[in-house]
Design an enzyme around this catalytic site. Structure first.
Site, PDB file in Angstrom:
ATOM      1  CG  HIS A  37      -1.974  -1.012   1.216  1.00 15.83           C
ATOM      2  ND1 HIS A  37      -3.081  -0.935   2.018  1.00 15.83           N
ATOM      3  CD2 HIS A  37      -2.118  -2.149   0.492  1.00 15.83           C
ATOM      4  CE1 HIS A  37      -3.862  -1.970   1.801  1.00 15.83           C
ATOM      5  NE2 HIS A  37      -3.287  -2.735   0.882  1.00 15.83           N
ATOM      6  CD  GLU A  82      -1.967   4.309   3.079  1.00 21.11           C
ATOM      7  OE1 GLU A  82      -1.654   3.584   2.109  1.00 21.11           O
ATOM      8  OE2 GLU A  82      -3.139   4.419   3.473  1.00 21.11           O
ATOM      9  CB  CYS A 140      -6.592  -0.262   5.023  1.00 21.19           C
ATOM     10  SG  CYS A 140      -4.877  -0.843   4.988  1.00 21.19           S
ATOM     11  CB  CYS A 195      -2.092   1.802   6.131  1.00 18.07           C
ATOM     12  SG  CYS A 195      -1.687   0.961   4.583  1.00 18.07           S
TER      13      CYS A 195
END
Length: 157
Positions: free
Chosen positions: A59, A61, A89, A92
Site C-alpha cells: 500500500h 502508506e 486501512c 496501514c
C-alpha cells in the site's frame, strides 16, 4: 480539519500525493498516493502497488514509511508528516501508529466504497485521542474522493 496547521506546504505535498495516486491508477492499481516529509523534504513516497508487486502489503502508506525508515535509518519516524490521499486501512493505521510519525494529513476521509470495520474506527479514534500524532483531514477532499469514487465506479462498469 484543523485549519491552524494547514498551509501552502500542506497543499503542495497533498498535490504530490495526488500525482502518485494518479500514477497508481494508470498502473491499474487503486489510486492512493502517500508522501512522507521530514524537514520539508521527501524521505518516502509510495503509490498503491499490491497488484503489480503481487504483495498485499504494498500500500502507498507502507511503501512511504519503509522508504522513510531506510533514509532515517530508524523505524521511528519522529518529526515527520505523512500525507495520504485516502483514509488508511487497518494495516496501514497499525504501521502509522508504530512508526511514531508526528502528523497524518488525509485527503479523502469518506470512501463510501469501503465499509469501515469497528477496528478501523477504533484505531482512528486511538490515533486522534491517545497518541501524539496530529491528524488533519480533508485537504483536497473533493478531488481525492472523486478520484477513488470514479475508480470504483469505472471498475463496476
Amino acid at each position: 480539519m484543523n485549519n491552524n496547521f494547514l498551509n501552502i506546504k500542506d497543499t503542495f505535498w497533498m498535490q504530490y500525493a495526488l500525482i502518485l495516486a494518479n500514477q497508481a491508477q494508470l498502473n491499474g492499481e487503486v489510486p492512493v498516493g502517500a508522501v512522507l516529509i521530514f524537514n520539508n523534504r521527501i524521505i518516502g513516497a509510495g503509490l498503491n502497488s499490491s497488484i503489480s508487486n503481487h504483495d498485499p502489503t504494498a500500500h502507498a502508506e507502507i511503501l512511504a514509511l519503509q522508504e522513510g525508515g531506510k533514509i532515517l535509518k530508524n523505524y521511528r519516524l519522529i518529526n515527520t508528516t505523512l500525507y495520504v490521499t485516502l483514509e488508511p486501512c487497518i494495516m496501514c493505521l497499525g504501521a502509522i501508529l508504530n512508526s511514531r510519525i508526528n502528523r497524518l494529513v488525509l485527503g479523502s476521509c469518506s470512501n463510501r466504497n469501503v465499509k469501515k470495520s469497528q477496528i478501523t474506527v477504533d484505531l482512528l479514534k486511538e490515533i486522534k485521542n491517545n497518541t501524539k500524532i496530529q491528524v488533519d483531514y480533508s485537504i483536497y477532499n473533493s478531488i481525492c474522493t472523486n478520484l477513488i469514487t470514479n475508480f470504483f465506479k469505472n471498475k463496476r462498469n
